[in-house]
Design an enzyme around this catalytic site. Structure first.
Site, PDB file in Angstrom:
ATOM      1  N   ASN A  11      -9.045   2.513  -2.858  1.00  0.00           N
ATOM      2  CA  ASN A  11      -8.059   3.247  -2.073  1.00  0.00           C
ATOM      3  C   ASN A  11      -8.633   4.638  -1.833  1.00  0.00           C
ATOM      4  O   ASN A  11      -8.982   5.325  -2.803  1.00  0.00           O
ATOM      5  CB  ASN A  11      -6.772   3.366  -2.893  1.00  0.00           C
ATOM      6  CG  ASN A  11      -5.510   3.048  -2.131  1.00  0.00           C
ATOM      7  OD1 ASN A  11      -4.453   3.080  -2.724  1.00  0.00           O
ATOM      8  ND2 ASN A  11      -5.564   2.758  -0.858  1.00  0.00           N
ATOM      9  N   ASN A  60       0.648   8.698   4.756  1.00  0.00           N
ATOM     10  CA  ASN A  60      -0.177   7.531   5.059  1.00  0.00           C
ATOM     11  C   ASN A  60      -1.092   7.866   6.235  1.00  0.00           C
ATOM     12  O   ASN A  60      -0.926   8.890   6.906  1.00  0.00           O
ATOM     13  CB  ASN A  60       0.704   6.327   5.402  1.00  0.00           C
ATOM     14  CG  ASN A  60       1.515   5.855   4.218  1.00  0.00           C
ATOM     15  OD1 ASN A  60       0.985   5.628   3.141  1.00  0.00           O
ATOM     16  ND2 ASN A  60       2.829   5.716   4.421  1.00  0.00           N
ATOM     17  N   CYS A  69       2.251   7.187  -4.602  1.00  0.00           N
ATOM     18  CA  CYS A  69       1.060   6.344  -4.480  1.00  0.00           C
ATOM     19  C   CYS A  69       0.325   6.413  -5.805  1.00  0.00           C
ATOM     20  O   CYS A  69      -0.153   7.482  -6.205  1.00  0.00           O
ATOM     21  CB  CYS A  69       0.168   6.815  -3.337  1.00  0.00           C
ATOM     22  SG  CYS A  69      -1.400   5.922  -3.221  1.00  0.00           S
ATOM     23  N   ASN A  71      -2.607   5.132  -6.998  1.00  0.00           N
ATOM     24  CA  ASN A  71      -4.020   5.490  -6.983  1.00  0.00           C
ATOM     25  C   ASN A  71      -4.214   6.954  -6.620  1.00  0.00           C
ATOM     26  O   ASN A  71      -5.097   7.634  -7.149  1.00  0.00           O
ATOM     27  CB  ASN A  71      -4.785   4.591  -6.016  1.00  0.00           C
ATOM     28  CG  ASN A  71      -4.981   3.195  -6.564  1.00  0.00           C
ATOM     29  OD1 ASN A  71      -5.242   3.006  -7.739  1.00  0.00           O
ATOM     30  ND2 ASN A  71      -4.826   2.202  -5.702  1.00  0.00           N
ATOM     31  N   ARG A 183       2.477  -0.568   3.806  1.00  0.00           N
ATOM     32  CA  ARG A 183       3.152   0.158   4.873  1.00  0.00           C
ATOM     33  C   ARG A 183       2.349   1.423   5.196  1.00  0.00           C
ATOM     34  O   ARG A 183       1.725   2.007   4.328  1.00  0.00           O
ATOM     35  CB  ARG A 183       4.557   0.602   4.438  1.00  0.00           C
ATOM     36  CG  ARG A 183       5.498  -0.494   4.060  1.00  0.00           C
ATOM     37  CD  ARG A 183       6.878   0.062   3.721  1.00  0.00           C
ATOM     38  NE  ARG A 183       6.837   1.133   2.739  1.00  0.00           N
ATOM     39  CZ  ARG A 183       7.892   1.843   2.352  1.00  0.00           C
ATOM     40  NH1 ARG A 183       9.087   1.600   2.874  1.00  0.00           N
ATOM     41  NH2 ARG A 183       7.784   2.803   1.458  1.00  0.00           N
ATOM     42  N   CYS A 192      -3.834  -0.900  -4.318  1.00  0.00           N
ATOM     43  CA  CYS A 192      -2.556  -0.192  -4.235  1.00  0.00           C
ATOM     44  C   CYS A 192      -2.013  -0.059  -5.651  1.00  0.00           C
ATOM     45  O   CYS A 192      -1.669  -1.061  -6.284  1.00  0.00           O
ATOM     46  CB  CYS A 192      -1.568  -0.947  -3.346  1.00  0.00           C
ATOM     47  SG  CYS A 192       0.084  -0.216  -3.327  1.00  0.00           S
ATOM     48  N   GLY A 193      -1.961   1.158  -6.142  1.00  0.00           N
ATOM     49  CA  GLY A 193      -1.553   1.382  -7.535  1.00  0.00           C
ATOM     50  C   GLY A 193      -0.129   0.964  -7.826  1.00  0.00           C
ATOM     51  O   GLY A 193       0.134   0.242  -8.797  1.00  0.00           O
ATOM     52  N   THR A 194       0.813   1.412  -6.991  1.00  0.00           N
ATOM     53  CA  THR A 194       2.206   1.039  -7.232  1.00  0.00           C
ATOM     54  C   THR A 194       2.399  -0.468  -7.057  1.00  0.00           C
ATOM     55  O   THR A 194       3.256  -1.069  -7.705  1.00  0.00           O
ATOM     56  CB  THR A 194       3.151   1.801  -6.282  1.00  0.00           C
ATOM     57  OG1 THR A 194       2.695   1.641  -4.930  1.00  0.00           O
ATOM     58  CG2 THR A 194       3.191   3.284  -6.636  1.00  0.00           C
TER      59      THR A 194
END
Length: 247
Positions: A11, A60, A69, A71, A183, A192-194
């Site tokens: 990321n 974003n 986010c 990461n 998104r 994607c960390g979350t």
């Protein structure tokens, strides 16, 4: 202005700090452009904050805002520490709440994630079983036996219908592998960390993994997610790719 480009598990982010708060939407769109800008999944501006070491504005690549986010929290912590904006153990403010991060070693950062909120405990759609949870931003999670079942068009449909990121997770030998449609990027990202945290929480609830496990996104980098009572920790390596000064 001088910007840093960071990668956290694939990321990537453009990060800089400023003493002046403003709308950075156009900066994010311009700098995240991969053909005419620096190129990144997200843009983060670090700003002064009275109640924490700093606060961030996160965008974003399309210029839309995101509350959180995972990461980026690790990349931002590394940036802040190395630019003398915060100590090795720090707190910073996001739209999802206060984040606590710690520099573990030269390139490894550990973040305490925000408290998750289950939004839908389970439903069937498009031939898959889904679980919806907010880990800073909303995520749909489905657990599959083959990550090749990930489908871009399906993910795009689910993303807009449920206003959430979409994750396909595979559990193998107590480890989790994840593919995520995000998104704001409107496509699959390398990590994607979350999203990885959302997949971990679902797998943990189903007792498919323990309270500490390795998680691998599409980039195949190894991360550690753990749960201590009700607190979730997310740990992995980050890399400063380069700095650039733009007029």
């Amino acid at each position: 202005m001088t910007y840093a480009k960071y990668s956290a598990s694939g990321n990537d982010f453009v990060i800089f700090h400023s003493f002046v708060d403003r709308d950075f939407t156009q900066d994010a769109i311009k700098l995240c452009n991969r053909t005419e800008g620096i190129g990144a999944d997200g843009f983060v501006a670090l700003l002064p904050c009275d109640s924490a070491n700093f606060r961030w504005r996160f965008y974003n690549s399309d210029g839309s805002n995101a509350a959180m986010c995972g990461n980026a929290t690790r990349a931002v912590a590394h940036y802040a520490y190395n630019n003398n904006l915060a100590p090795s153990k720090m707190k910073f403010l996001t739209e999802a709440g206060v984040i606590e991060s710690e520099i573990i070693s030269e390139d490894v950062v550990k973040t305490q994630m925000t408290q998750p909120k289950v939004l839908d405990e389970g439903f069937e759609q498009e031939g898959f079983s889904w679980y919806k949870i907010d880990t800073g931003v909303p995520h749909l999670v489905t657990i599959v036996d083959d990550l090749e079942k990930y489908n871009h068009d399906l993910c795009a449909k689910m993303r807009y219908e449920h206003n959430a990121n979409v994750n396909f997770a595979k559990i193998e030998d107590g480890k989790i592998r994840v593919r995520t449609y995000e998104r704001g990027v409107e496509g699959e990202t390398l990590a994607c960390g979350t999203g990885m945290v959302a997949c971990f929480l679902r797998a943990n609830e189903l007792k498919l993994v323990g309270d500490k496990t390795f998680v691998y996104p599409k980039s195949n980098e190894e991360l550690i997610i753990s749960k201590v009572e009700d607190t979730i920790y997310f740990q992995g390596a980050v890399k400063k790719v380069f700095t650039a000064t733009l007029g």
